[in-house]
Design a protein around this motif. Structure first.
Motif, PDB file in Angstrom:
ATOM      1  N   PHE A  73       0.787  -1.804  -0.497  1.00 45.64           N
ATOM      2  CA  PHE A  73       0.638  -2.559   0.367  1.00 45.64           C
ATOM      3  C   PHE A  73       0.855  -1.244   1.689  1.00 45.64           C
ATOM      4  O   PHE A  73       0.118  -1.591   3.380  1.00 45.64           O
ATOM      5  CB  PHE A  73       1.309  -3.486   0.746  1.00 45.64           C
ATOM      6  CG  PHE A  73       1.530  -4.626  -0.796  1.00 45.64           C
ATOM      7  CD1 PHE A  73       0.485  -4.512  -0.989  1.00 45.64           C
ATOM      8  CD2 PHE A  73       3.004  -5.399  -0.952  1.00 45.64           C
ATOM      9  CE1 PHE A  73       0.426  -5.691  -2.074  1.00 45.64           C
ATOM     10  CE2 PHE A  73       2.551  -6.601  -1.969  1.00 45.64           C
ATOM     11  CZ  PHE A  73       1.732  -6.273  -2.321  1.00 45.64           C
ATOM     12  N   THR A  74       1.771  -0.082   1.477  1.00 41.67           N
ATOM     13  CA  THR A  74       1.993   0.477   2.414  1.00 41.67           C
ATOM     14  C   THR A  74       0.821   1.150   3.074  1.00 41.67           C
ATOM     15  O   THR A  74       0.301   1.321   4.199  1.00 41.67           O
ATOM     16  CB  THR A  74       2.416   1.379   1.620  1.00 41.67           C
ATOM     17  OG1 THR A  74       4.185   0.803   1.440  1.00 41.67           O
ATOM     18  CG2 THR A  74       3.742   2.535   2.696  1.00 41.67           C
TER      19      THR A  74
ATOM     20  N   ALA B 155       5.995  -3.717  -9.273  1.00 44.98           N
ATOM     21  CA  ALA B 155       6.647  -3.604  -7.915  1.00 44.98           C
ATOM     22  C   ALA B 155       6.098  -2.361  -6.774  1.00 44.98           C
ATOM     23  O   ALA B 155       5.948  -2.323  -5.575  1.00 44.98           O
ATOM     24  CB  ALA B 155       7.933  -4.197  -7.355  1.00 44.98           C
ATOM     25  N   VAL B 156       6.243  -1.487  -7.088  1.00 46.92           N
ATOM     26  CA  VAL B 156       6.273   0.187  -6.873  1.00 46.92           C
ATOM     27  C   VAL B 156       5.448   0.134  -6.433  1.00 46.92           C
ATOM     28  O   VAL B 156       4.647   0.841  -5.797  1.00 46.92           O
ATOM     29  CB  VAL B 156       7.047   1.105  -7.287  1.00 46.92           C
ATOM     30  CG1 VAL B 156       7.662   0.851  -6.982  1.00 46.92           C
ATOM     31  CG2 VAL B 156       6.008   0.857  -8.368  1.00 46.92           C
TER      32      VAL B 156
ATOM     33  N   GLN C 197       3.648 -12.699   3.571  1.00 45.56           N
ATOM     34  CA  GLN C 197       3.188 -12.682   2.301  1.00 45.56           C
ATOM     35  C   GLN C 197       3.357 -14.164   1.923  1.00 45.56           C
ATOM     36  O   GLN C 197       3.867 -14.924   2.561  1.00 45.56           O
ATOM     37  CB  GLN C 197       4.791 -12.577   1.209  1.00 45.56           C
ATOM     38  CG  GLN C 197       4.339 -12.427  -0.360  1.00 45.56           C
ATOM     39  CD  GLN C 197       5.457 -12.636  -1.192  1.00 45.56           C
ATOM     40  OE1 GLN C 197       6.559 -12.742  -0.505  1.00 45.56           O
ATOM     41  NE2 GLN C 197       5.742 -13.370  -2.284  1.00 45.56           N
TER      42      GLN C 197
ATOM     43  N   ALA D 173       3.247  -2.174  -4.151  1.00 47.69           N
ATOM     44  CA  ALA D 173       3.565  -1.674  -2.523  1.00 47.69           C
ATOM     45  C   ALA D 173       3.219  -0.522  -2.295  1.00 47.69           C
ATOM     46  O   ALA D 173       3.083  -0.075  -0.862  1.00 47.69           O
ATOM     47  CB  ALA D 173       5.362  -1.474  -3.103  1.00 47.69           C
TER      48      ALA D 173
ATOM     49  N   ALA E 234       7.624  -6.087  -4.322  1.00 44.06           N
ATOM     50  CA  ALA E 234       6.524  -5.139  -2.518  1.00 44.06           C
ATOM     51  C   ALA E 234       7.069  -5.136  -1.476  1.00 44.06           C
ATOM     52  O   ALA E 234       6.977  -4.255  -0.763  1.00 44.06           O
ATOM     53  CB  ALA E 234       5.003  -5.208  -3.361  1.00 44.06           C
ATOM     54  N   CYS E 235       6.751  -6.897  -1.177  1.00 48.19           N
ATOM     55  CA  CYS E 235       6.875  -7.040   0.080  1.00 48.19           C
ATOM     56  C   CYS E 235       8.125  -5.754   0.570  1.00 48.19           C
ATOM     57  O   CYS E 235       8.273  -5.754   1.703  1.00 48.19           O
ATOM     58  CB  CYS E 235       6.097  -7.935   0.495  1.00 48.19           C
ATOM     59  SG  CYS E 235       4.984  -9.224   0.661  1.00 48.19           S
ATOM     60  N   ARG E 236       9.055  -6.745   0.359  1.00 50.53           N
ATOM     61  CA  ARG E 236      10.406  -5.429   0.549  1.00 50.53           C
ATOM     62  C   ARG E 236      10.777  -4.378   0.496  1.00 50.53           C
ATOM     63  O   ARG E 236      11.592  -3.764   1.294  1.00 50.53           O
ATOM     64  CB  ARG E 236      11.626  -6.262  -0.780  1.00 50.53           C
ATOM     65  CG  ARG E 236      12.221  -7.765  -0.013  1.00 50.53           C
ATOM     66  CD  ARG E 236      13.185  -8.494  -1.208  1.00 50.53           C
ATOM     67  NE  ARG E 236      12.588  -9.904  -1.902  1.00 50.53           N
ATOM     68  CZ  ARG E 236      13.555 -10.204  -2.572  1.00 50.53           C
ATOM     69  NH1 ARG E 236      14.677  -9.394  -2.689  1.00 50.53           N
ATOM     70  NH2 ARG E 236      13.095 -11.649  -2.656  1.00 50.53           N
ATOM     71  N   LEU E 237      10.075  -3.983  -0.036  1.00 53.83           N
ATOM     72  CA  LEU E 237       9.893  -2.110  -0.892  1.00 53.83           C
ATOM     73  C   LEU E 237       9.007  -2.144   0.906  1.00 53.83           C
ATOM     74  O   LEU E 237       9.204  -0.835   1.719  1.00 53.83           O
ATOM     75  CB  LEU E 237       9.559  -1.784  -1.548  1.00 53.83           C
ATOM     76  CG  LEU E 237      10.230  -1.610  -3.213  1.00 53.83           C
ATOM     77  CD1 LEU E 237       9.048  -2.247  -4.199  1.00 53.83           C
ATOM     78  CD2 LEU E 237      11.512  -1.171  -3.074  1.00 53.83           C
ATOM     79  N   VAL E 238       8.343  -2.445   1.470  1.00 51.87           N
ATOM     80  CA  VAL E 238       7.491  -2.416   2.119  1.00 51.87           C
ATOM     81  C   VAL E 238       8.172  -2.364   3.889  1.00 51.87           C
ATOM     82  O   VAL E 238       8.058  -1.274   4.511  1.00 51.87           O
ATOM     83  CB  VAL E 238       6.148  -3.076   2.157  1.00 51.87           C
ATOM     84  CG1 VAL E 238       5.024  -2.665   3.479  1.00 51.87           C
ATOM     85  CG2 VAL E 238       5.254  -2.435   1.586  1.00 51.87           C
ATOM     86  N   ARG E 239       8.881  -3.691   3.526  1.00 52.53           N
ATOM     87  CA  ARG E 239       9.657  -4.087   4.734  1.00 52.53           C
ATOM     88  C   ARG E 239      11.059  -3.151   5.533  1.00 52.53           C
ATOM     89  O   ARG E 239      11.360  -2.731   6.303  1.00 52.53           O
ATOM     90  CB  ARG E 239      10.368  -5.104   5.009  1.00 52.53           C
ATOM     91  CG  ARG E 239       9.351  -6.551   4.913  1.00 52.53           C
ATOM     92  CD  ARG E 239       9.709  -7.776   4.923  1.00 52.53           C
ATOM     93  NE  ARG E 239       8.045  -8.294   4.979  1.00 52.53           N
ATOM     94  CZ  ARG E 239       8.202 -10.344   3.923  1.00 52.53           C
ATOM     95  NH1 ARG E 239       9.256 -10.258   2.892  1.00 52.53           N
ATOM     96  NH2 ARG E 239       7.259 -10.226   4.399  1.00 52.53           N
TER      97      ARG E 239
END
Lengths: 662, 343
Positions: free
Chosen positions: A623-624, A616-617, A558, A620, A545-550
């Motif tokens: 998080f977003t 993860a989505v 994280q 994400a 999820a952090c990767r998706l945000v980045r």
């Protein structure tokens, strides 16, 4: 599929990654099918993460939605951390499997169904009023209705198989077909089947191989499957790799630890889902001086392990939540005796029998506090299937060095899930050997040399261990409070206070590596305003999820806790550097409460107990939203704020009395 | 054989003594402890190879008073802990000290499974038919109707017969002795020590504080009375008892059941503890089982059956016969692949 790359051959599309799910009846062999597909992909160099999901019953009623067994895999050309959120490809072996899993298939995804299993009775059993293959309800998907059963039976004709056995090879037909779709060599599966069916009548092997190959040929020759896909190898660091499940990795980690300690490994265990595979794995390893013992109950299992530890073994017991509850008195004894002991809890949904085959991480507070008296012990958690090896090795290392029981937490998700594991070089593993006492270390009341079992190492506070058979060091230990040093029974008030504090100090004094933060935008205080912190198996979904945000150009930090007791010394200062600390957990906020207590911060919880890992989505999206709100200049978010966040999860119950604290 | 220290000095009871026992004056535990201190140096086992493991209760304090390796563990679990010691260390002589509450109530499961497996444990079950350490509640061995603080109107529980229970679990060695007969107890303990496999010894004892033995008074001379007991079992001898051996254990010719009667009657039983079937020993265990003063003492059953420990160790030895497995081979397996270093 996830993302398509440049396409040199129009008949082969290259993908960065794909999520595939096989679903069928409990008896359809879906776990084997998924496992083999994952092994093939891993051997082809892909990164693979898997998620088996099966009913609690060994054979739930056939053809019903409740009896569906499935296996999801994420295969990618890059480092992945989760088995994927939504399948891109779904293989449904009957109407019930379709009914149970179609909701997860992404719109536009590939759907392969065994049309041979779609008869009136099967449709009725699954609860369909009309046939979804013909009523247009599947128009959002790329549907391949293939008579897998009929084709498998046809492929095995003349091999002497009974019709029932011939039909059972349909899973291999499906595996062959999907292997073709993804350009995967099937040789390793051929070798695997040859071994697996070596002791069965030869026609069983012949039939399975025939169906497997027929599946490949069917894909190759049928126009319906115009395109196949290829997932290139993931750029893993150089080394030797192996497809590894969490429970096996725990077993291997323990065996490696015993080897490095120069001690026999002794396992006392009682069968319990989802921990039993550790017992199975270790029971096979007798030639590695692994002694496994199946006891009459959970209490006897840890009792035998305590006896084994007293006798000089590296002792282990493995269980799940209900077994932990039964063992708690004996864990208290092990704390009082200060004997090395590894207690593995492969968590499942609770309370009580709960969800035996589903995952949850709700035994954290039980591990930390679930005993009477002041009974501290180290607690650590594995974060992925392959990481179970290191976690088990470290647990044994602490247990031996500090002479204490240690709880290692895993859970059903990583226990049954698998991923590529970099095989360690044994010559590079640390030495875990400890010295047993051979000489008296004190003077008895009679003025003669005596062994004082509670005369501690001043640095580690570990006590000396003298194992039975050592002349002159005869001594007694027990659950009654002991006098500091001599270990004799003591009811003295000041001595008890001292011993309680000493046992606590011993655990508190264990050196735990500092917590590291992953944030490409800067160190704590200079990068992201939001830190997401987790423990255990949420590592993969949080990381993905952090990767998706980045990827959206946003900053997010994280951190993940290996050690739950003691906590890393820098934890509080790291958490204080962020405006908001978010704690996703598969419980109602146990780590969140712990952080509030230890670090005097007000974390925000994001919790679920659905028996499945986070998507993860979904994470994400949460998080977003949080990152954007923080960037918009909002102060640290309150529980009320996060309650407004959307997504499919149940958000924002910032638990354990935070409302009162405002 | 006897035990000696490293310097060759003969060890005595004093060398096995650790601290002063803290039981009530007159408690049968004192006698048992003294007998163990005297027995252990005579067994030919080095002192450091004795491990004595107990649960919870008055009896379970015993390991603290014996200068061997020992563990005072948790309630009822001693057989499980002792199993973990014994099966891993065939060089050790592992003893379990337990009581009627510890072994038969909270620890019943571990007791029967240790006996079933035939783990090489010497299990001494101190039976005073009461919970002493918690001040006198009824135990699974207490006679029904007994008035105690937790059964002020008389206990309702049907009581366990520890020997019948052990025989039901197919224990390979089952015996009973009494705290008041030093010589008999020493013989029985020595026989238990010599047995390869589980040995269960019930030691009938008095609790002077909470269950002081009361003898029934009867003027009826047509049946044996407690004063005629205990019935002593000697392998190969007819089972006779009473001051003038006027009583005997008889086998009913019609039913085959065991019963008590005059030694002049037909069917006097000759004791055979080596009978392969546990049926005879079971019948013997139930004879006069409501009369603790009369109930037979001695070895009820002593048969050869492979011990769990031996089988466990044999299997380990077999597995390592071709050399110990290679850890690197195990970890690497035959399904691994190599990612080469990029140039």
């Amino acid at each position: 599929m996830t993302t398509e790359l440049e396409q040199p051959d129009p008949r082969v599309r290259r993908l960065k990654g794909v999520v595939i799910r096989f679903a069928g009846d409990s008896g359809d062999g879906m776990q084997l099918t998924g496992d083999r597909f994952g092994a093939q992909a891993a051997e082809a160099g892909n990164d693979v993460a898997t998620l088996p999901d099966f009913p609690a019953e060994i054979r739930a009623p056939a053809g019903t939605v409740g009896g569906v067994s499935s296996y999801q895999l994420h295969v990618a050309d890059h480092d992945i951390t989760t088995p994927g959120d939504q399948p891109d490809v779904l293989v449904a072996m009957n109407p019930a499997a379709l009914k149970a899993t179609l909701k997860d298939l992404r719109p536009g995804g590939v759907l392969i169904v065994d049309s041979g299993a779609f008869n009136v009775r099967a449709l009725e059993k699954a609860g369909y009023d009309s046939d979804p293959l013909t009523d247009g309800s599947l128009s959002n998907y790329i549907l391949h209705a293939v008579d897998l059963t009929g084709l498998a039976v046809g492929a095995t004709e003349g091999l002497g198989l009974k019709r029932k056995d011939a039909a059972r090879t349909k899973n291999m037909f499906a595996l062959g077909l999907v292997s073709w779709m993804f350009n995967q060599p099937i040789e390793s599966t051929v070798a695997y089947l040859e071994k697996r069916f070596a002791k069965k009548p030869p026609e069983i092997l012949a039939g399975n191989l025939a169906s497997l190959r027929a599946g490949v040929d069917y894909g190759d020759t049928t126009e319906a499957f115009a395109v196949s896909y290829e997932v290139k190898p993931a750029p893993l660091p150089p080394g030797t790799y192996r497809h590894m499940r969490g429970n096996r990795a725990i077993a291997f980690g323990l065996v490696a630890a015993a080897h490095q300690a120069g001690m026999p490994l002794f396992l006392g265990a009682y069968p319990i889902t989802p921990a039993t595979d550790v017992l199975h794995e270790l029971s096979k390893l007798i030639s590695h001086d692994v002694r496994s013992y199946q006891a009459e109950d959970e209490i006897a299992a840890i009792g035998a392990a305590i006896g084994g530890a007293f006798a000089g073994m590296l002792a282990v017991t493995v269980t799940s939540g209900p077994g932990m509850a039964l063992k708690s008195e004996a864990i208290g004894l092990a704390i009082s005796l200060e004997l090395p002991l590894v207690i593995v809890n492969v968590q499942r949904g609770g309370p009580s029998t709960g969800l035996p085959t589903k995952t949850e991480q709700s035994d954290l507070l039980q591990s930390l506090y679930g005993r009477h008296g002041e009974a501290p012990l180290p607690v650590l958690a594995a974060q992925s299937p392959a990481d179970c090896f290191n976690a088990a090795f470290e647990a044994a290392q602490i247990a031996l060095e500090r002479r204490t029981p240690v709880i290692l937490l895993s859970d059903s998700y990583i226990a049954n899930g698998s991923e590529p594991w970099k095989v360690p070089d044994v010559s590079e593993l640390p030495d875990l050997g400890i010295e047993f006492a051979t000489e008296p270390n004190g003077v008895g009341k009679d003025g003669k040399p005596a062994f004082h079992p509670y005369k501690r190492d001043p640095r580690t506070l570990a006590r000396p261990l003298a194992i039975p058979g050592t002349p002159g060091l005869e001594h007694r230990i027990g659950g009654l409070e002991k006098a500091d040093g001599s270990g004799e029974i003591s009811h003295d008030a000041d001595n008890h206070d001292l011993m309680v504090r000493t046992r606590q100090n011993k655990v508190d004094g264990i050196e735990v590596p500092p917590l590291e933060v992953d944030d490409p935008s800067g160190p704590p205080g200079f990068g992201s305003k939001l830190l997401v912190i987790g423990w255990g198996s949420t590592y993969g979904p949080i990381g993905a999820a952090c990767r998706l945000v980045r990827q959206q150009g946003l900053a997010i930090a994280q951190a993940h806790l290996r050690y739950l007791n003691p906590l890393p010394a820098n934890l509080a200062s790291i958490l204080a550097a962020y405006d908001t600390v978010l704690v996703p957990e598969m419980n109602l906020g146990q780590l969140g409460g712990l952080l509030r207590m230890h670090c005097q911060i007000e974390p925000v919880g994001y919790t679920q107990t659905r028996g499945l890992p986070f998507r993860a989505v979904e994470l994400a999206a949460v998080f977003t939203r949080l990152v954007n709100d923080l960037e918009d200049g909002a102060a640290a978010l309150s529980t009320e704020d996060i309650k407004a966040i959307g997504g499919t999860g149940k958000v924002g119950r910032s638990e354990l009395g935070s409302e009162k604290n405002k | 054989m006897t035990s000696a220290d490293a310097g060759g000095k003969q060890l005595t009871a004093k060398d096995f003594s650790a601290g002063e026992a803290r039981w009530c004056p007159g408690c049968g535990d004192h006698a048992i402890l003294n007998n163990m201190r005297n027995l252990m140096p005579t067994l030919g086992i080095p002192r450091e190879n004795f491990v004595v493991i107990s649960g919870i209760g008055c009896s379970s304090r015993l390991p603290y008073y014996l200068d061997t390796y020992g563990m005072h563990s948790i309630h009822g679990r001693a057989p499980s802990i002792a199993t973990g010691v014994s099966i891993n260390r065939p060089d050790l002589s592992v003893w379990v000290v337990t009581g009627d509450g510890d072994a038969l109530s909270i620890g019943g499961n571990h007791l029967i499974h240790a006996l079933r497996r035939n783990v090489n444990l010497k299990i001494l079950l101190f039976n005073n038919q009461i919970y002493g350490l918690t001040k006198g509640q009824f135990s699974p061995a207490t006679k029904p109707g007994t008035i105690t603080p937790s059964s002020p109107f008389g206990s309702l529980d049907h009581s366990f017969n520890p020997l019948a229970l052990a025989l039901g679990a197919e224990a390979s060695f089952v015996a009973r002795t009494v705290d008041t007969d030093r010589k008999h107890m020493m013989e029985i303990l020595a026989a238990a020590a010599a047995h390869n496999g589980s040995a269960l010894v019930e030691i009938r004892q008095n609790c002077p504080t909470f269950n002081h033995g009361e003898r029934a008074v009867t003027a009826d001379t047509s049946v044996p009375t407690p004063a005629d007991g205990p019935i002593r079992l000697e392998a190969g001898s007819p089972i006779l008892f009473g001051a003038d051996s006027q009583w005997a254990v008889l086998r009913d010719a019609e039913t085959g059941d065991l019963k008590l009667g005059r030694s002049t009657e037909k069917g006097v039983v000759v004791h055979n503890p080596r009978s392969t079937s546990p049926t005879y020993a079971y019948a013997l265990a139930r004879i006069a089982d409501t009369e603790p003063e009369l109930a037979p003492i001695g070895v009820y059953r002593a048969v050869e059956r492979p011990s769990f420990d031996n089988q466990y160790q044999d299997r380990l030895a077999d597995a390592r016969a071709g050399g110990r497995g290679d850890l690197q081979d195990l970890l690497t397996g035959n399904d691994s692949w190599t990612v080469p270093a990029r140039s």
